[in-house]
Scaffold this active site. Structure first.
Site, PDB file in Angstrom:
ATOM      1  N   GLU A 241      -3.083  -9.306   1.228  1.00 25.51           N
ATOM      2  CA  GLU A 241      -3.338  -7.885   1.511  1.00 25.51           C
ATOM      3  C   GLU A 241      -4.230  -7.722   2.740  1.00 25.51           C
ATOM      4  O   GLU A 241      -4.291  -6.640   3.323  1.00 25.51           O
ATOM      5  CB  GLU A 241      -3.991  -7.210   0.299  1.00 25.51           C
TER       6      GLU A 241
ATOM      7  N   SER B 191      -6.600 -12.973   0.160  1.00 28.03           N
ATOM      8  CA  SER B 191      -5.340 -12.318  -0.225  1.00 28.03           C
ATOM      9  C   SER B 191      -4.484 -11.943   0.978  1.00 28.03           C
ATOM     10  O   SER B 191      -4.994 -11.566   2.034  1.00 28.03           O
ATOM     11  CB  SER B 191      -5.687 -11.053  -1.008  1.00 28.03           C
TER      12      SER B 191
ATOM     13  N   TYR C 122      -9.094  -2.402  -1.211  1.00 29.87           N
ATOM     14  CA  TYR C 122      -9.014  -3.775  -1.718  1.00 29.87           C
ATOM     15  C   TYR C 122      -8.869  -4.752  -0.550  1.00 29.87           C
ATOM     16  O   TYR C 122      -9.598  -5.750  -0.462  1.00 29.87           O
ATOM     17  CB  TYR C 122      -7.813  -3.903  -2.676  1.00 29.87           C
TER      18      TYR C 122
HETATM   19  P1  GDP Z   1       0.060  -5.635  -4.635  1.00 27.59           P
HETATM   20  O1  GDP Z   1       0.986  -6.291  -3.670  1.00 27.59           O
HETATM   21  O2  GDP Z   1      -1.172  -6.425  -4.879  1.00 27.59           O
HETATM   22  O3  GDP Z   1      -0.229  -4.219  -4.304  1.00 27.59           O
HETATM   23  O4  GDP Z   1       0.842  -5.707  -6.038  1.00 27.59           O
HETATM   24  P2  GDP Z   1       1.592  -4.599  -6.924  1.00 27.59           P
HETATM   25  O5  GDP Z   1       2.453  -5.377  -7.863  1.00 27.59           O
HETATM   26  O6  GDP Z   1       0.628  -3.644  -7.541  1.00 27.59           O
HETATM   27  O7  GDP Z   1       2.495  -3.769  -5.902  1.00 27.59           O
HETATM   28  C1  GDP Z   1       3.485  -4.366  -5.115  1.00 27.59           C
HETATM   29  C2  GDP Z   1       4.268  -3.296  -4.393  1.00 27.59           C
HETATM   30  O8  GDP Z   1       5.048  -2.562  -5.351  1.00 27.59           O
HETATM   31  C3  GDP Z   1       3.432  -2.237  -3.669  1.00 27.59           C
HETATM   32  O9  GDP Z   1       4.022  -2.013  -2.409  1.00 27.59           O
HETATM   33  C4  GDP Z   1       3.585  -0.993  -4.535  1.00 27.59           C
HETATM   34  O10 GDP Z   1       3.478   0.226  -3.814  1.00 27.59           O
HETATM   35  C5  GDP Z   1       5.000  -1.184  -5.023  1.00 27.59           C
HETATM   36  N1  GDP Z   1       5.338  -0.392  -6.209  1.00 27.59           N
HETATM   37  C6  GDP Z   1       6.381   0.460  -6.338  1.00 27.59           C
HETATM   38  N2  GDP Z   1       6.392   1.050  -7.531  1.00 27.59           N
HETATM   39  C7  GDP Z   1       5.316   0.561  -8.198  1.00 27.59           C
HETATM   40  C8  GDP Z   1       4.790   0.805  -9.502  1.00 27.59           C
HETATM   41  O11 GDP Z   1       5.324   1.590 -10.272  1.00 27.59           O
HETATM   42  N3  GDP Z   1       3.664   0.097  -9.842  1.00 27.59           N
HETATM   43  C9  GDP Z   1       3.076  -0.803  -8.975  1.00 27.59           C
HETATM   44  N4  GDP Z   1       1.982  -1.482  -9.359  1.00 27.59           N
HETATM   45  N5  GDP Z   1       3.552  -1.020  -7.742  1.00 27.59           N
HETATM   46  C10 GDP Z   1       4.652  -0.356  -7.356  1.00 27.59           C
END
Ligand code: GDP
Length: 331
Positions: A129, A127, A151
């Site tokens: 990440e 990933s 993660y």
């Molecule tokens: P990730 O890249 O695997 O962490 O995928 P996510 O879709 O969960 O999050 C992407 C980005 O969106 C991260 O930087 C989160 O902090 C940001 N983010 C902002 N607001 C939200 C929210 O309400 N839900 C989620 N899941 N992410 C959010």
């Protein structure tokens, strides 16, 4: 017929991969965990050609049994605790499944297949990440890792142990360092799907507000249907290797929100969006953007669905889905 064994078959990528491998004529086997897993039923309905096998990434004997039973040509390890926010709350579980789970799956392949001249090919879902607090931009296969969540840390272990097993036991094991990949099958907890689904619900009068965390961070978002092709291509090469899979474009969350609302016909999106620290994370990944030139040059892979098309696809799906559930007729 080639045989594929997939962990994480009930997830977004597992479903796209099952569809893709089916179109290539594979016999497909999916490992599902838990007693009476509610996802098994819907998977059986949607993918009747996938044979489900009980097993758990925390339980090596079950993985050995699955590999012995299937005798796969290809193993795709997609299962994980995959939601970054949750990994902060359940860090040990994440290390066990997302990290040690990779080691157990590799062990099953090594033990059943024999360590030398093992014909089974192994794909690990690494990933972006892992890059976390990025050391360079854009990120390539050579960029050092600096994960920012349990993660990300677990994925780094998974990635490193794949390299180690490849070098130690001559396994045909590859990692795809996949940047964010989305689509209508994405879980509602992930930011893209949360936004497209809420925009659709607001449009239909089913919800009043979208409550978000940060709007500033940037992601390189592609379409999951494109990314599973890269997984398969990696396992068709003469030699195993690791590849970044990404679009090479980055967008802020705010851009994505604006786009989703514009597709449902709402231009003053700010009226509907508020922020709540509940959705902030203890540490953030700031700027992910991948350089997939190696995948392009060696695999002939490139993404087909661009960012606006991806968001539109998700919004259209969510409008139809939410309207259907609520009994609302769409124009
Ligand atoms: P990730 O890249 O695997 O962490 O995928 P996510 O879709 O969960 O999050 C992407 C980005 O969106 C991260 O930087 C989160 O902090 C940001 N983010 C902002 N607001 C939200 C929210 O309400 N839900 C989620 N899941 N992410 C959010």
């Amino acid at each position: 017929m080639p045989r594929a064994l997939v962990t994480g078959i009930t997830g977004q990528d597992g479903q796209h991969l099952a569809e893709f491998l089916h179109s290539k004529g594979y016999d497909i086997y999916g490992i599902v965990k838990g007693q009476n897993n509610p996802k098994s039923e819907s998977l059986r309905n949607e993918f009747p050609y996938v044979e489900l096998i009980p097993g758990d990434l925390a339980d090596l004997p079950s993985l050995i049994s699955a590999v012995e039973y299937v005798k796969p040509d290809e193993v795709y390890n997609l299962a994980a605790i995959s939601f970054v926010a949750m990994s902060f709350n359940q860090a040990e579980l994440t290390a066990n499944l997302t990290g040690l789970g990779v080691l157990r799956m590799l062990e099953a392949v090594r033990i059943v297949g024999g360590s030398q001249n093992n014909p089974m090919r192994f794909y690990q879902a690494s990933s972006s990440e892992m890059f976390g607090k990025v050391r360079e931009t854009p990120q390539t296969e050579m960029t050092p890792f600096h994960p920012r969540s349990p993660y990300g840390c677990a994925k780094v272990f998974g990635h490193d142990i794949v390299v180690n097993y490849r070098e130690s036991y001559n396994l045909f094991a590859c990692s795809g360092i996949l940047f964010n990949h989305e689509g209508p099958r994405r879980g509602l907890e992930f930011v893209t799907r949360k936004v497209t689904n809420t925009a659709a619900r607001i449009k239909l009068g089913l919800q009043k507000e979208l409550v978000m965390g940060t709007l500033d961070t940037k992601r390189d978002w592609g379409y999951a249907g494109d990314y599973v092709k890269a997984m398969w291509l990696m396992l068709q090469q003469d030699a195993p290797d690791d590849y970044v899979v990404a679009t090479g474009e980055t967008h802020t969350i705010e851009e994505m929100v604006q786009l989703a609302f514009s597709y449902v016909g709402i231009d003053d999106w700010q009226q509907y969006v508020s922020q709540d620290p509940r959705f902030l994370r203890p540490s953030e990944v700031d700027l992910l953007i991948g350089d997939a030139s190696k995948a392009h040059a060696k695999l002939g892979w490139k993404p087909e669905v661009d960012f606006p098309t991806l968001i539109k696809m998700m919004v259209d799906h969510d409008l139809t889905w939410e309207a259907g559930k609520a009994g609302i007729a769409l124009p």
